[in-house]
Design a protein around this motif. Structure first.
Motif, PDB file in Angstrom:
ATOM      1  N   ALA A   1      43.687  70.721 -39.103  1.00 16.03           N
ATOM      2  CA  ALA A   1      45.068  70.237 -39.188  1.00 16.03           C
ATOM      3  C   ALA A   1      45.615  69.886 -37.810  1.00 16.03           C
ATOM      4  CB  ALA A   1      45.945  71.294 -39.859  1.00 16.03           C
ATOM      5  N   VAL A   2      45.382  70.761 -36.829  1.00 16.54           N
ATOM      6  CA  VAL A   2      45.901  70.504 -35.486  1.00 16.54           C
ATOM      7  C   VAL A   2      45.188  69.318 -34.851  1.00 16.54           C
ATOM      8  CG1 VAL A   2      46.126  71.448 -33.156  1.00 16.54           C
ATOM      9  CG2 VAL A   2      46.612  72.901 -35.133  1.00 16.54           C
TER      10      VAL A   2
ATOM     11  N   TYR B   1      45.736  62.197 -33.042  1.00 15.30           N
ATOM     12  CA  TYR B   1      45.611  61.068 -33.970  1.00 15.30           C
ATOM     13  C   TYR B   1      45.097  59.808 -33.283  1.00 15.30           C
ATOM     14  CZ  TYR B   1      46.786  57.641 -37.537  1.00 15.30           C
ATOM     15  OH  TYR B   1      46.710  56.639 -38.460  1.00 15.30           O
ATOM     16  N   VAL B   2      45.634  59.464 -32.115  1.00 15.75           N
ATOM     17  CA  VAL B   2      45.227  58.226 -31.439  1.00 15.75           C
ATOM     18  C   VAL B   2      43.760  58.304 -31.033  1.00 15.75           C
ATOM     19  CG1 VAL B   2      45.621  56.731 -29.454  1.00 15.75           C
ATOM     20  CG2 VAL B   2      47.567  57.747 -30.653  1.00 15.75           C
TER      21      VAL B   2
ATOM     22  N   ARG C   1      52.125  74.245 -30.877  1.00 11.22           N
ATOM     23  CA  ARG C   1      52.573  75.603 -31.188  1.00 11.22           C
ATOM     24  C   ARG C   1      52.763  75.704 -32.690  1.00 11.22           C
ATOM     25  NH1 ARG C   1      57.315  73.911 -28.421  1.00 11.22           N
ATOM     26  NH2 ARG C   1      56.898  75.424 -26.767  1.00 11.22           N
ATOM     27  N   LEU C   2      52.705  76.919 -33.189  1.00  7.98           N
ATOM     28  CA  LEU C   2      52.937  77.200 -34.601  1.00  7.98           C
ATOM     29  C   LEU C   2      54.211  78.007 -34.744  1.00  7.98           C
ATOM     30  CD1 LEU C   2      49.309  78.337 -35.593  1.00  7.98           C
ATOM     31  CD2 LEU C   2      50.323  76.079 -35.945  1.00  7.98           C
ATOM     32  N   ASP C   3      55.036  77.663 -35.755  1.00  5.45           N
ATOM     33  CA  ASP C   3      56.225  78.487 -35.991  1.00  5.45           C
ATOM     34  C   ASP C   3      55.879  79.593 -36.986  1.00  5.45           C
ATOM     35  OD1 ASP C   3      56.257  77.406 -38.562  1.00  5.45           O
ATOM     36  OD2 ASP C   3      57.907  76.029 -38.156  1.00  5.45           O
TER      37      ASP C   3
ATOM     38  N   TYR D   1      53.311  69.406 -32.138  1.00  2.56           N
ATOM     39  CA  TYR D   1      52.456  68.902 -31.061  1.00  2.56           C
ATOM     40  C   TYR D   1      53.314  68.083 -30.111  1.00  2.56           C
ATOM     41  CZ  TYR D   1      48.263  66.984 -28.829  1.00  2.56           C
ATOM     42  OH  TYR D   1      47.283  66.634 -27.922  1.00  2.56           O
ATOM     43  N   GLU D   2      53.274  68.374 -28.821  1.00  5.27           N
ATOM     44  CA  GLU D   2      54.182  67.749 -27.868  1.00  5.27           C
ATOM     45  C   GLU D   2      53.477  66.886 -26.826  1.00  5.27           C
ATOM     46  OE1 GLU D   2      56.828  70.594 -26.164  1.00  5.27           O
ATOM     47  OE2 GLU D   2      57.493  71.381 -28.107  1.00  5.27           O
ATOM     48  N   GLY D   3      52.228  66.556 -27.050  1.00  6.55           N
ATOM     49  CA  GLY D   3      51.495  65.755 -26.084  1.00  6.55           C
ATOM     50  C   GLY D   3      51.319  64.328 -26.552  1.00  6.55           C
TER      51      GLY D   3
END
Length: 376
Positions: free
Chosen positions: A80-81, A87-88, A148-150, A157-159
């Motif tokens: 999943a991550v 994705y790109v 990060r996971l909540d 995902y912040e990159g």
């Protein structure tokens, strides 16, 4: 029934075996494609090189499918991550995988040098791109990916794509490229026409030397330039999967596992011995032995990276506690158990069939064969 912790460890080992199989089997056809215009100086020579991999590349691709399927079924958090955050990179990888069979199929449709040159470049790029992406991906695992996971296991995902191209990740990509170029050239020296063997062997030796330099630089960087990740809370290998139930600290270096398990050092030793051995053997024109030594390089490289990361599968740079490990990112015990039975039954069948195919296709692809096929 096998306990949950043992199943998780077994599936970590199986994933390693599948990655090694992919690197060895699909790696040489990536390498041949990437070197098509370097090893082949004219159309006939390039057709010889393509004929060495065209009958087997689809079968080699099975290892990639098995690896992706294993990640999806055995490590759903990792899947999943990776497929969401990266994705790109995954898109570029799939484009390369799509273009490669198109290049094989369409290159010889027209007897036009411009047409064939264009498809030769497509094949070259479709060989280089996966090498780079897989190497950069491994490099980023050591750096940690920005996710990060909540509390409800939702991933953020912040990159971005270009954030993956840090200096260490690019160096890891160079390790991958050099390794698989050497592997592909070793295969060409063993399988292609004798007139191409010396040229291919020379490229294989140069690429193997480059691999040794890049691999040692990457190892030194890991040892002295990058902090490692360590689980500082108790680990319950039989607990249900929940990555947030552990505490992770960034400390020390990535070779802490090697200190605890000295046998791990056999992996980098195998990689370096294989690289040196391939150079020596190919110089002595023992091309099949050189190809086997190159295969040992692939296995040793992947194992050395896996042992350094263990027990982490995908560290997080945003929230180390969200890092995914062997013991908290797997499917259920029942799922892993059923999949293990399937692997025990079907993997030997895949190996037996693959061995039979390569036995049937043994021998060199000669220029005489290509010229006879072309009618002159």
């Amino acid at each position: 029934m096998i306990d949950y912790e043992t199943l998780r460890l077994l599936w970590w080992l199986i994933l390693g075996v599948l990655l090694i199989g992919f690197a060895i089997m699909d790696g040489f056809d990536f390498g041949v494609a990437a070197l098509l215009r370097v090893l082949g100086h004219n159309d006939e020579e390039r057709r010889v090189l393509l004929e060495t991999v065209e009958p087997v590349w689809e079968g080699n691709q099975v290892w990639f499918i098995l690896g992706g399927g294993a990640v999806f079924a055995a490590w759903p958090f990792v899947y999943a991550v990776a497929f969401s955050g990266l994705y790109v990179a995954m898109f570029l990888l799939l484009v390369a995988f799509i273009l490669r069979p198109v290049g094989f199929s369409y290159r010889n449709k027209l007897n036009d040098p411009r047409w064939r040159n264009a498809w030769d470049w497509v094949l070259t790029v479709s060989g280089l791109v996966p090498m780079l992406i897989f190497g950069v991906a491994f490099g980023n695992l050591f750096l940690g990916l920005p996710f990060r996971l909540d509390a409800e296991m939702r991933m953020t995902y912040e990159g971005g794509f270009f954030g993956l191209l840090s200096p260490f990740a690019v160096l890891s990509g160079l390790v991958s490229i050099a390794m698989l170029l050497a592997h592909g050239a070793s295969y060409a020296a063993f399988k292609a026409d004798e007139s191409l063997a010396e040229r291919s062997g020379r490229v294989a030796r140069i690429a193997a030397l480059a691999y040794i330099v890049f691999y040692l630089l990457a190892g030194a960087w890991l040892a002295f330039g990058l902090p490692g990740y360590a689980i500082v809370s108790a680990v319950n290998g039989n607990a249900p999967s929940n990555p947030l139930l552990k505490q992770v600290a960034i400390q020390g270096h990535w070779f802490a596992g090697y200190a605890a398990h000295p046998a791990f050092w056999l992996a980098p030793l195998a990689a370096l011995v294989g690289a040196v051995g391939s150079i020596v053997l190919i110089s002595a024109r023992k091309y099949f032995a050189g190809f086997l030594a190159s295969s040992l390089v692939c296995a040793g490289t992947i194992l050395s990276a896996g042992f350094a990361l263990f027990p982490f599968l995908m560290p997080s740079s945003l929230d180390p506690n969200s890092s995914l490990t062997v013991f908290d990112a797997s499917s259920s015990q029942t799922t892993l158990g059923i999949m293990l039975v399937v692997v025990i039954i079907f993997l030997p069948i895949v190996l037996a069939y693959t061995s039979w195919v390569y036995r049937v296709l043994r021998g060199r692809v000669t220029l005489e064969h290509i010229k006879h096929h072309l009618g002159y």
